[in-house]
Scaffold this motif. Structure first.
Motif, PDB file in Angstrom:
ATOM      1  N   MET A   1       0.825  -1.216   0.000  1.00 25.21           N
ATOM      2  CA  MET A   1       0.000   0.000   0.000  1.00 25.21           C
ATOM      3  C   MET A   1       0.861   1.270   0.000  1.00 25.21           C
ATOM      4  N   LEU A   2       2.130   1.123  -0.335  1.00 23.52           N
ATOM      5  CA  LEU A   2       3.050   2.254  -0.244  1.00 23.52           C
ATOM      6  C   LEU A   2       2.568   3.464  -1.036  1.00 23.52           C
ATOM      7  N   PHE A   3       1.973   3.219  -2.208  1.00 25.59           N
ATOM      8  CA  PHE A   3       1.535   4.329  -3.055  1.00 25.59           C
ATOM      9  C   PHE A   3       0.010   4.433  -3.109  1.00 25.59           C
ATOM     10  N   HIS A   4      -0.667   3.829  -2.140  1.00 20.26           N
ATOM     11  CA  HIS A   4      -2.119   3.895  -2.073  1.00 20.26           C
ATOM     12  C   HIS A   4      -2.545   5.309  -1.678  1.00 20.26           C
TER      13      HIS A   4
ATOM     14  N   GLY B   1      -3.837   8.382   0.198  1.00 18.31           N
ATOM     15  CA  GLY B   1      -4.043   8.623   1.619  1.00 18.31           C
ATOM     16  C   GLY B   1      -3.128   7.866   2.542  1.00 18.31           C
ATOM     17  N   TRP B   2      -2.246   7.041   2.002  1.00 17.77           N
ATOM     18  CA  TRP B   2      -1.340   6.254   2.849  1.00 17.77           C
ATOM     19  C   TRP B   2      -0.434   7.186   3.644  1.00 17.77           C
ATOM     20  N   PRO B   3      -0.365   7.027   4.985  1.00 15.94           N
ATOM     21  CA  PRO B   3       0.394   7.974   5.812  1.00 15.94           C
ATOM     22  C   PRO B   3       1.893   7.741   5.834  1.00 15.94           C
ATOM     23  N   GLY B   4       2.385   6.751   5.092  1.00 21.56           N
ATOM     24  CA  GLY B   4       3.818   6.478   5.108  1.00 21.56           C
ATOM     25  C   GLY B   4       4.142   5.266   5.960  1.00 21.56           C
ATOM     26  N   TYR B   5       5.426   4.991   6.115  1.00 20.67           N
ATOM     27  CA  TYR B   5       5.879   3.827   6.873  1.00 20.67           C
ATOM     28  C   TYR B   5       5.307   3.836   8.284  1.00 20.67           C
ATOM     29  N   ILE B   6       4.750   2.695   8.701  1.00 22.62           N
ATOM     30  CA  ILE B   6       4.091   2.598  10.006  1.00 22.62           C
ATOM     31  C   ILE B   6       4.806   1.585  10.888  1.00 22.62           C
ATOM     32  N   ARG B   7       5.055   1.962  12.124  1.00 20.93           N
ATOM     33  CA  ARG B   7       5.595   1.021  13.098  1.00 20.93           C
ATOM     34  C   ARG B   7       4.626   0.854  14.274  1.00 20.93           C
ATOM     35  N   GLY B   8       4.128   1.945  14.815  1.00 19.59           N
ATOM     36  CA  GLY B   8       3.180   1.889  15.920  1.00 19.59           C
ATOM     37  C   GLY B   8       1.784   2.219  15.441  1.00 19.59           C
ATOM     38  N   VAL B   9       0.775   1.550  15.998  1.00 17.87           N
ATOM     39  CA  VAL B   9      -0.609   1.798  15.577  1.00 17.87           C
ATOM     40  C   VAL B   9      -1.549   1.547  16.746  1.00 17.87           C
TER      41      VAL B   9
ATOM     42  N   ILE C   1      14.507   3.146   2.910  1.00 18.02           N
ATOM     43  CA  ILE C   1      14.600   3.911   1.670  1.00 18.02           C
ATOM     44  C   ILE C   1      14.024   5.294   1.934  1.00 18.02           C
ATOM     45  N   ILE C   2      14.870   6.264   2.097  1.00 18.82           N
ATOM     46  CA  ILE C   2      14.432   7.623   2.359  1.00 18.82           C
ATOM     47  C   ILE C   2      13.867   8.209   1.063  1.00 18.82           C
ATOM     48  N   PRO C   3      12.715   8.915   1.030  1.00 15.31           N
ATOM     49  CA  PRO C   3      11.936   9.333   2.193  1.00 15.31           C
ATOM     50  C   PRO C   3      10.785   8.397   2.532  1.00 15.31           C
ATOM     51  N   PHE C   4      10.728   7.220   1.903  1.00 16.85           N
ATOM     52  CA  PHE C   4       9.578   6.332   2.109  1.00 16.85           C
ATOM     53  C   PHE C   4       9.631   5.634   3.460  1.00 16.85           C
ATOM     54  N   ALA C   5      10.799   5.238   3.892  1.00 19.25           N
ATOM     55  CA  ALA C   5      10.927   4.530   5.161  1.00 19.25           C
ATOM     56  C   ALA C   5      12.342   4.689   5.672  1.00 19.25           C
ATOM     57  N   GLY C   6      12.447   5.069   6.930  1.00 18.01           N
ATOM     58  CA  GLY C   6      13.761   5.229   7.540  1.00 18.01           C
ATOM     59  C   GLY C   6      14.245   3.918   8.128  1.00 18.01           C
ATOM     60  N   PRO C   7      15.109   3.957   9.137  1.00 16.53           N
ATOM     61  CA  PRO C   7      15.632   2.726   9.751  1.00 16.53           C
ATOM     62  C   PRO C   7      14.495   1.823  10.218  1.00 16.53           C
TER      63      PRO C   7
END
Length: 219
Positions: free
Chosen positions: A1-4, A6-14, A181-187
């Motif tokens: 869903m990376l390019f879906h 409204g996607w808010p970007g890389y998610i770790r906490g939810v 992969i910056i800016p899509f996802a950091g460490p």
């Protein structure tokens, strides 16, 4: 869903906040995400490595920033540092009374945040990550010992709920986070989170095998 849309970007906490909305944290940002309408609203940007996120009864959003060793509260586009100098803060949770708890993976403890700093609530852990408060108990996913531990918040009595969980790195292995992969996802470091369903079922993200576990006490 990376390019879906409204996607808010890389998610770790939810964390779910009702009506199909989620508060999500990942990399540098905290957002409100509504997948049903493909919409997201940036609540705050400017963090380093956002991990766990929690919402209090009055709507305050707390997020752990592992990259800086801080915990922030977020409201209306503004961020306030609630605690600093922490060793790898990862999980956050609010008690019924509104006290913020934080797991320090690097220090092997869970602390409560006070106006004067932090107080140790539980120590002697190996690498606590996801935490949850429910019905007067604190649940801790210890990725180091691969256990789920419950702590009675009144008596401080501890109980091991589950052992040999598929979380964390294998014994003797030091995980090396992916750079992303910056800016899509950091460490992209490991994080074993925990949540609860309305019926009390506990859900654990078993990062060592890529599954979600459902645990029901006494069953």
């Amino acid at each position: 869903m990376l390019f879906h849309p409204g996607w808010p970007g890389y998610i770790r906490g939810v964390t779910a906040v009702g009506d199909g909305d989620f508060i999500v944290a990942g990399d540098t940002h905290v957002s409100r995400y509504r997948p049903s309408t493909a919409e997201s609203e940036m609540l705050f940007d400017g963090l380093s490595q956002a991990y766990g996120v929690a919402v209090s009864g009055n709507g305050t959003v707390a997020v752990a920033d592992l990259g800086t060793g801080k915990v922030h509260s977020v409201r209306s586009g503004q961020s306030e540092v609630l605690a600093s100098g922490l060793q790898d803060p990862t999980g956050v949770a609010f008690t019924a009374g509104g006290t913020l708890l934080v797991s320090e993976a690097g220090a092997g403890r869970v602390v409560s945040v006070t106006s004067g700093g932090v107080d140790t609530l539980v120590d002697g852990l190996e690498r606590p990550q996801g935490i949850l408060v429910r019905d007067g108990k604190l649940y801790i996913v210890d990725a180091g010992s691969k256990q789920l531990i419950s702590v009675d918040l009144d008596t401080k009595a501890q109980q091991i709920i589950a052992r040999h969980l598929p979380v964390g790195a294998p014994e003797g292995v030091t995980p090396k986070p992916l750079k992303g992969i910056i800016p899509f996802a950091g460490p992209q470091g490991p994080f074993a989170g925990i949540a609860a369903g309305p019926d009390g079922t506990l859900y654990i993200s078993a990062d060592a095998e890529g599954s979600v576990l459902a645990l029901r006490e006494g069953k």
